[in-house]
Design an enzyme around this catalytic site. Structure first.
Site, mmCIF file in Angstrom:
data_model
loop_
_atom_site.group_PDB
_atom_site.id
_atom_site.type_symbol
_atom_site.label_atom_id
_atom_site.label_comp_id
_atom_site.label_asym_id
_atom_site.label_seq_id
_atom_site.Cartn_x
_atom_site.Cartn_y
_atom_site.Cartn_z
ATOM 1 N N GLU A 168 6.531 -8.536 -6.304
ATOM 2 C CA GLU A 168 5.880 -8.773 -7.453
ATOM 3 C C GLU A 168 6.636 -9.311 -8.804
ATOM 4 O O GLU A 168 6.841 -8.511 -9.766
ATOM 5 C CB GLU A 168 5.197 -7.448 -7.800
ATOM 6 C CG GLU A 168 4.144 -6.991 -6.796
ATOM 7 C CD GLU A 168 3.634 -5.498 -6.950
ATOM 8 O OE1 GLU A 168 3.849 -4.900 -8.057
ATOM 9 O OE2 GLU A 168 3.142 -5.176 -6.077
ATOM 10 N N ASN A 209 6.745 -11.421 -1.708
ATOM 11 C CA ASN A 209 5.593 -10.495 -1.470
ATOM 12 C C ASN A 209 4.808 -10.331 -3.121
ATOM 13 O O ASN A 209 5.464 -9.997 -4.034
ATOM 14 C CB ASN A 209 5.938 -9.307 -0.884
ATOM 15 C CG ASN A 209 4.478 -8.505 -0.372
ATOM 16 O OD1 ASN A 209 3.743 -8.931 0.183
ATOM 17 N ND2 ASN A 209 4.674 -7.307 -0.764
ATOM 18 N N HIS A 245 -4.996 -7.109 -2.649
ATOM 19 C CA HIS A 245 -5.622 -6.123 -2.933
ATOM 20 C C HIS A 245 -7.205 -6.603 -3.646
ATOM 21 O O HIS A 245 -7.020 -6.927 -4.798
ATOM 22 C CB HIS A 245 -4.852 -5.314 -4.002
ATOM 23 C CG HIS A 245 -3.671 -4.626 -3.423
ATOM 24 N ND1 HIS A 245 -4.051 -3.563 -2.561
ATOM 25 C CD2 HIS A 245 -2.386 -4.877 -3.472
ATOM 26 C CE1 HIS A 245 -2.727 -3.359 -2.258
ATOM 27 N NE2 HIS A 245 -1.832 -3.917 -2.845
ATOM 28 N N GLU A 275 -1.005 -6.309 2.133
ATOM 29 C CA GLU A 275 -1.262 -5.033 1.878
ATOM 30 C C GLU A 275 -3.056 -4.805 1.544
ATOM 31 O O GLU A 275 -3.372 -4.544 0.786
ATOM 32 C CB GLU A 275 -0.755 -4.936 0.292
ATOM 33 C CG GLU A 275 0.759 -4.760 0.524
ATOM 34 C CD GLU A 275 1.606 -4.500 -0.730
ATOM 35 O OE1 GLU A 275 0.670 -3.983 -1.669
ATOM 36 O OE2 GLU A 275 2.714 -4.748 -0.789
ATOM 37 N N ASP A 277 -6.832 -4.354 1.071
ATOM 38 C CA ASP A 277 -7.505 -3.506 0.874
ATOM 39 C C ASP A 277 -8.854 -4.126 -0.044
ATOM 40 O O ASP A 277 -8.638 -5.037 -0.576
ATOM 41 C CB ASP A 277 -7.134 -1.901 0.312
ATOM 42 C CG ASP A 277 -6.462 -2.177 -0.925
ATOM 43 O OD1 ASP A 277 -6.438 -3.012 -1.676
ATOM 44 O OD2 ASP A 277 -5.540 -1.181 -1.254
#
Ligand code: G3I
Length: 358
Positions: A168, A209, A245, A275, A277
């Site tokens: 990030e 990432n 996400h 990641e 979701d």
């Protein structure tokens, strides 16, 4: 036992399709292997992927119903420690390293024969106070970063498939995010981090990432520029991790996810969903849950059909362990399994994609 689990799961899937409401009737706890919904990792491997994985956090390690699923290689072939390998837990005071919390997850995954994505060496969050308040000069912070990365990567040498080296680092417009590393060292903190990781373990895959880099746009271009800059400096970089996400109903389209991965892969790197979701604006409904299933399936399918997308990791698989409700108030239900360990329709939709039936 595993093939029985899969067979039962697939027939449940077929039933689910025949009776759309609710799509997965009478779901039973997945801890019961006979009623297991689908061996997602086994299916992913048959579909040509390296793994289907999950993040796992330390508080859940004492929950047998949870660990029976998390460390079942047929369901999840790869594990990412959700917190234990981060800076604040691994170097609580300068030069004093502890890998206890990361090891607790890593050891269980290793014993289960699962791959590990290791996460994360440099991130602007979850830093120790001594680092953020130390007012270190450029040269000192470079040494601190190099020593931290060297110690952690060496500790996990041979255990991790990949490291998220820098996490990030970008703003939404693709510019560099302000943080202690950028402020003190400048943008070269990124090549410094990758070079240190490569020197500590030449065999581990090194990833950049980030989130909101799952479709083309300024932030994805920023991530591509990070890769290009590392390559121009001849510093090892192997992959781009797209966190994914997502929000049910607002996730990037299947086509844009495909195009986005093509753009990264054209640089000569691999990609992964790291990641995944799909959060829901509460209260939930059958319609929203179905949309969530579609969004999960689209991401998995985009990875499946993209050769250099090596695998998919969900950011935990159990709603009570999800980071979502505490961060995005009024949203939740973001993972594959309910609080009662009941598989949601997303499990069925993912399994169908992995089996090539949709
Ligand atoms: O360690 C303390 C513990 O001592 C204390 O008792 C407990 C009380 O709440 O809090 C614990 O810290 C929590 C930590 O997770 C460990 O469980 C923090 O409050 C909590 O904020 C922290 O959240 C994590 C978050 O990163 C931090 O920003 C989430 O679990 C974790 O899932 C999340 O993961 C990030 C990825 O690393 C990067 N991408 C985004 C993703 C979601 O935010």
């Amino acid at each position: 036992m595993r093939s029985l689990s899969l067979a039962v799961g697939v027939s449940l899937l077929q039933l689910a399709c025949a009776f759309p409401a609710p799509p997965w009737p009478n779901t039973t706890a997945v801890g019961d292997a006979k009623a297991g919904p689908a061996d997602l990792n086994d299916l992913a491997k048959k579909a040509g992927k390296m793994y289907f994985g999950t993040a796992v956090d330390n508080p859940q390690l004492d929950d047998k119903q949870y660990t029976d699923i998390a460390f079942n290689k047929a369901v999840f072939g790869q594990v990412t420690p959700a917190n234990g390998q981060k800076y604040m837990y691994t170097e609580r005071s300068r030069g004093t390293y502890s890998f206890v919390e990361g090891d607790a997850v890593v050891d269980k995954a290793t014993a289960a024969g699962q791959l590990l994505r290791c996460h994360a060496l440099l991130w602007y969050q979850q830093l120790p106070n001594w680092l953020t308040t130390g007012n270190f000069d450029n040269a000192t912070l470079i040494t601190i970063v190099q020593e931290h990365i060297t110690a952690e990567v060496q500790h996990y040498k041979g255990k991790c498939y990949a490291w998220d080296v820098v996490n990030e680092a970008l703003n939404e417009d693709g510019t560099m995010r302000k943080n202690v590393f950028l402020d003190t060292i400048g943008p070269s903190y990124i090549p410094i981090a990758f070079a240190a990781a490569a020197a500590a373990d030449p065999d581990v895959k090194l990833y950049y990432n980030d989130y909101n880099i799952e479709n083309p746009g300024a932030k994805s271009t920023g991530a591509a520029n990070i890769v290009k800059d590392l390559q121009a400096r001849k510093i090892k970089v192997d992959g781009v991790g797209m966190q994914a996400h997502f929000i049910a109903g607002s996730s990037p389209s299947y086509d844009s996810q495909l195009q986005n991965m093509k753009n990264f892969i054209a640089l000569g790197v691999e990609v992964a969903y790291t990641e995944l979701d799909v959060r829901i604006t509460l209260p939930n409904s059958a319609e929203k849950t179905q949309q969530q299933a579609t969004d999960y399936a689209n991401a998995v399918k985009a990875c499946v059909v993209t050769e250099k997308c090596v695998g998919i990791t969900v950011w935990d698989f159990w709603d009570p362990a999800s980071w979502v409700p505490s961060t995005f108030k009024g949203t939740g239900d973001a993972t594959l399994f309910s609080a009662g360990f009941e598989a949601k329709p997303a499990v069925a939709s993912i399994a169908q994609v992995l089996q090539g039936t949709t």
